[in-house]
Design an enzyme around this catalytic site. Structure first.
Site, mmCIF file in Angstrom:
data_model
loop_
_atom_site.group_PDB
_atom_site.id
_atom_site.type_symbol
_atom_site.label_atom_id
_atom_site.label_comp_id
_atom_site.label_asym_id
_atom_site.label_seq_id
_atom_site.Cartn_x
_atom_site.Cartn_y
_atom_site.Cartn_z
ATOM 1 N N CYS A 111 -61.550 -8.531 58.194
ATOM 2 C CA CYS A 111 -61.386 -8.969 56.796
ATOM 3 C C CYS A 111 -62.723 -9.285 56.123
ATOM 4 O O CYS A 111 -62.770 -9.519 54.923
ATOM 5 C CB CYS A 111 -60.453 -10.163 56.731
ATOM 6 S SG CYS A 111 -58.893 -9.839 57.549
ATOM 7 N N HIS A 247 -61.464 -13.460 50.161
ATOM 8 C CA HIS A 247 -60.515 -12.616 50.886
ATOM 9 C C HIS A 247 -59.113 -13.200 50.695
ATOM 10 O O HIS A 247 -58.903 -14.418 50.819
ATOM 11 C CB HIS A 247 -60.900 -12.585 52.371
ATOM 12 C CG HIS A 247 -59.840 -12.030 53.242
ATOM 13 N ND1 HIS A 247 -59.224 -10.822 52.977
ATOM 14 C CD2 HIS A 247 -59.243 -12.516 54.373
ATOM 15 C CE1 HIS A 247 -58.307 -10.594 53.905
ATOM 16 N NE2 HIS A 247 -58.302 -11.611 54.757
ATOM 17 N N ASN A 277 -52.127 -9.593 52.638
ATOM 18 C CA ASN A 277 -53.483 -9.542 53.189
ATOM 19 C C ASN A 277 -53.812 -8.086 53.538
ATOM 20 O O ASN A 277 -53.213 -7.516 54.448
ATOM 21 C CB ASN A 277 -53.528 -10.438 54.436
ATOM 22 C CG ASN A 277 -54.888 -10.438 55.125
ATOM 23 O OD1 ASN A 277 -55.741 -9.596 54.844
ATOM 24 N ND2 ASN A 277 -55.084 -11.379 56.027
HETATM 25 N N1 COA Z 1 -39.940 -16.061 58.901
HETATM 26 C C1 COA Z 1 -39.267 -17.139 59.326
HETATM 27 N N2 COA Z 1 -39.676 -17.917 60.342
HETATM 28 C C2 COA Z 1 -40.834 -17.584 60.935
HETATM 29 C C3 COA Z 1 -41.587 -16.471 60.541
HETATM 30 C C4 COA Z 1 -41.101 -15.697 59.484
HETATM 31 N N3 COA Z 1 -41.746 -14.616 59.015
HETATM 32 N N4 COA Z 1 -42.675 -16.404 61.320
HETATM 33 C C5 COA Z 1 -42.635 -17.425 62.179
HETATM 34 N N5 COA Z 1 -41.515 -18.148 61.949
HETATM 35 C C6 COA Z 1 -41.087 -19.359 62.653
HETATM 36 C C7 COA Z 1 -41.639 -19.446 64.056
HETATM 37 O O1 COA Z 1 -40.777 -18.798 64.947
HETATM 38 C C8 COA Z 1 -41.679 -20.918 64.274
HETATM 39 O O2 COA Z 1 -40.394 -21.355 64.571
HETATM 40 P P1 COA Z 1 -40.154 -22.581 65.602
HETATM 41 O O3 COA Z 1 -40.839 -23.759 64.998
HETATM 42 O O4 COA Z 1 -38.671 -22.684 65.650
HETATM 43 O O5 COA Z 1 -40.789 -22.139 66.876
HETATM 44 C C9 COA Z 1 -42.053 -21.438 62.917
HETATM 45 O O6 COA Z 1 -41.662 -20.470 61.966
HETATM 46 C C10 COA Z 1 -43.532 -21.689 62.759
HETATM 47 O O7 COA Z 1 -43.647 -22.298 61.554
HETATM 48 P P2 COA Z 1 -44.890 -23.157 61.191
HETATM 49 O O8 COA Z 1 -45.463 -23.826 62.379
HETATM 50 O O9 COA Z 1 -44.504 -23.999 60.035
HETATM 51 O O10 COA Z 1 -45.892 -22.044 60.737
HETATM 52 P P3 COA Z 1 -47.244 -22.354 60.039
HETATM 53 O O11 COA Z 1 -47.105 -23.378 58.975
HETATM 54 O O12 COA Z 1 -48.297 -22.531 61.076
HETATM 55 O O13 COA Z 1 -47.512 -20.987 59.293
HETATM 56 C C11 COA Z 1 -48.795 -18.987 59.279
HETATM 57 C C12 COA Z 1 -47.758 -19.823 60.031
HETATM 58 C C13 COA Z 1 -49.028 -17.713 60.084
HETATM 59 C C14 COA Z 1 -48.249 -18.624 57.907
HETATM 60 C C15 COA Z 1 -50.103 -19.814 59.123
HETATM 61 O O14 COA Z 1 -50.518 -20.305 60.367
HETATM 62 C C16 COA Z 1 -51.212 -19.017 58.534
HETATM 63 O O15 COA Z 1 -51.136 -18.582 57.393
HETATM 64 N N6 COA Z 1 -52.302 -18.819 59.290
HETATM 65 C C17 COA Z 1 -53.423 -17.996 58.836
HETATM 66 C C18 COA Z 1 -53.115 -16.555 59.139
HETATM 67 C C19 COA Z 1 -54.024 -15.638 58.415
HETATM 68 O O16 COA Z 1 -54.245 -15.758 57.235
HETATM 69 N N7 COA Z 1 -54.565 -14.648 59.146
HETATM 70 C C20 COA Z 1 -55.440 -13.664 58.626
HETATM 71 C C21 COA Z 1 -56.784 -14.253 58.391
HETATM 72 S S1 COA Z 1 -57.899 -13.063 57.906
#
Ligand code: COA
Length: 320
Positions: A111, A247, A277
């Site tokens: 990215c 980004h 993204n």
């Molecule tokens: N839809 C519904 N539920 C989902 C899901 C989806 N698409 N993806 C994951 N879940 C569930 C998981 O199974 C988990 O369930 P559990 O708690 O029962 O195990 C739960 O949601 C996780 O939720 P949460 O911990 O609230 O997620 P989060 O707030 O950490 O958000 C991301 C996850 C990925 C959105 C967040 O960590 C993020 O944006 N990280 C940066 C990623 C990024 O930008 N990467 C590229 C950088 S260049």
């Protein structure tokens, strides 16, 4: 000697997939995706290759720049989703454009790829090795996704963006870039496994895997630091910056960066709600949309900032 952006171009594949569309094929919801990321839709390619998208964006940028393909000295193309291991996608694009005088190579910095491409272009112009360079960020991330992994596949999209840059002595460009390979495993896509007459290996190609919360933590810490490093290096008052073009990974990351830098969120344009993204393509797509919407005037001071797989990061200050 430094660089000036002469023109920009971008291309998004025709097929637009909303969060509701995704919720029909996997266990997810618009509420989950949009509340955590700000993403509401993304474009996914059904026929465009990585090269096709790059060429479509490049033609727009060359026309706007009034630069003929033969005038290009280099094509630097940032991608993690090339069409082939060899030839490079940059060479494929060269052939389609007829950029017969260009030397071409791909850059893999995930990215941060477009940022690293601009940084490379700046170095080549400073060394007087080039006058006109096409810098492209392009991704077909949809082919690297595990569509059974809802925690990752909902975040990404396909697209291309690019800029034609020219050596310009009158412009100030300041750069801060970095990498930390020791954190590489938090955002990965493994390539072909070891396989030869000595090694019997049935593993298939793997897909993007990510520790979302680790990546989130890295971004909210590193992005304000790299932006601040550029401001400090150039003795630039952050109030003089018209836009911080980050980004487009996650709205909450951008909001956190704005808070940490104590800069109004209005100065952080976003299109991630409609594009998701798009990795190396996200900054040049957004820049082109801003350009085409008339948001940029010559002389405007802007900072571009990328971060992601590697892990890599970087910020560039430039005058439009
Ligand atoms: N839809 C519904 N539920 C989902 C899901 C989806 N698409 N993806 C994951 N879940 C569930 C998981 O199974 C988990 O369930 P559990 O708690 O029962 O195990 C739960 O949601 C996780 O939720 P949460 O911990 O609230 O997620 P989060 O707030 O950490 O958000 C991301 C996850 C990925 C959105 C967040 O960590 C993020 O944006 N990280 C940066 C990623 C990024 O930008 N990467 C590229 C950088 S260049």
């Amino acid at each position: 000697m430094s660089i000036k952006i002469l023109g920009t171009g971008s291309y998004l594949p025709e097929k637009r997939i909303t969060n509701d569309d995704l919720s029909k094929v996997m266990d997810t919801s618009d509420e989950w995706i949009s509340s955590r990321t700000g993403i509401r839709a993304r474009h996914i390619s059904v026929k465009d290759t990585t090269c096709d998208m790059a060429v479509k964006a490049a033609r727009i940028a060359l026309e706007e720049s009034k630069v003929a393909p033969e005038e290009l000295d280099y094509i630097f193309l940032a991608t993690v989703s090339p069409d082939c291991a060899t030839p490079s996608t940059a060479c494929l694009v060269q052939s389609e454009l007829g950029a017969v005088n260009a030397t071409c190579m791909d850059i893999n910095a995930a990215c941060s790829g477009f940022l690293f491409g601009l940084n490379t272009a700046m170095a080549y112009t400073k060394a007087k090795m080039a006058k006109k360079i096409l810098v492209i960020g392009v991704e077909t991330l949809s082919k690297l996704m595990d569509w059974n992994d809802r925690s990752t596949c909902v975040l990404f999209g396909d697209g291309a963006g690019c800029a034609v840059v020219e050596a310009d002595e009158s412009k100030d460009v300041i750069v801060d870039v970095g990498s930390d390979g020791s954190l590489g495993k938090v955002l990965m896509c493994e390539e072909r496994p070891l396989k030869n007459f000595l090694v019997d290996n049935d593993e298939s190609m793997s897909y993007v895997s990510m520790n979302g919360s680790e990546v989130f933590r890295f971004a909210v810490k590193k992005v304000p630091k790299t932006v601040q490093a550029v401001l400090d290096q150039g003795h630039i008052d952050k109030d003089d910056i018209k836009y911080f073009v980050l980004h487009q990974a996650n709205q909450r990351i951008i909001e956190s960066v704005a808070r940490r830098l104590k800069v109004d969120l209005d100065k952080f344009p976003m299109n991630l709600d409609q594009c998701g993204n798009t990795s190396a393509a996200s900054i040049p797509i957004l820049l082109d949309q801003m350009n085409k919407e008339g948001m940029l005037e010559r002389g405007d001071k802007i900072i571009l900032c990328g971060f992601g797989g590697g892990l890599t990061w970087g910020a560039i200050y430039l005058e439009w």
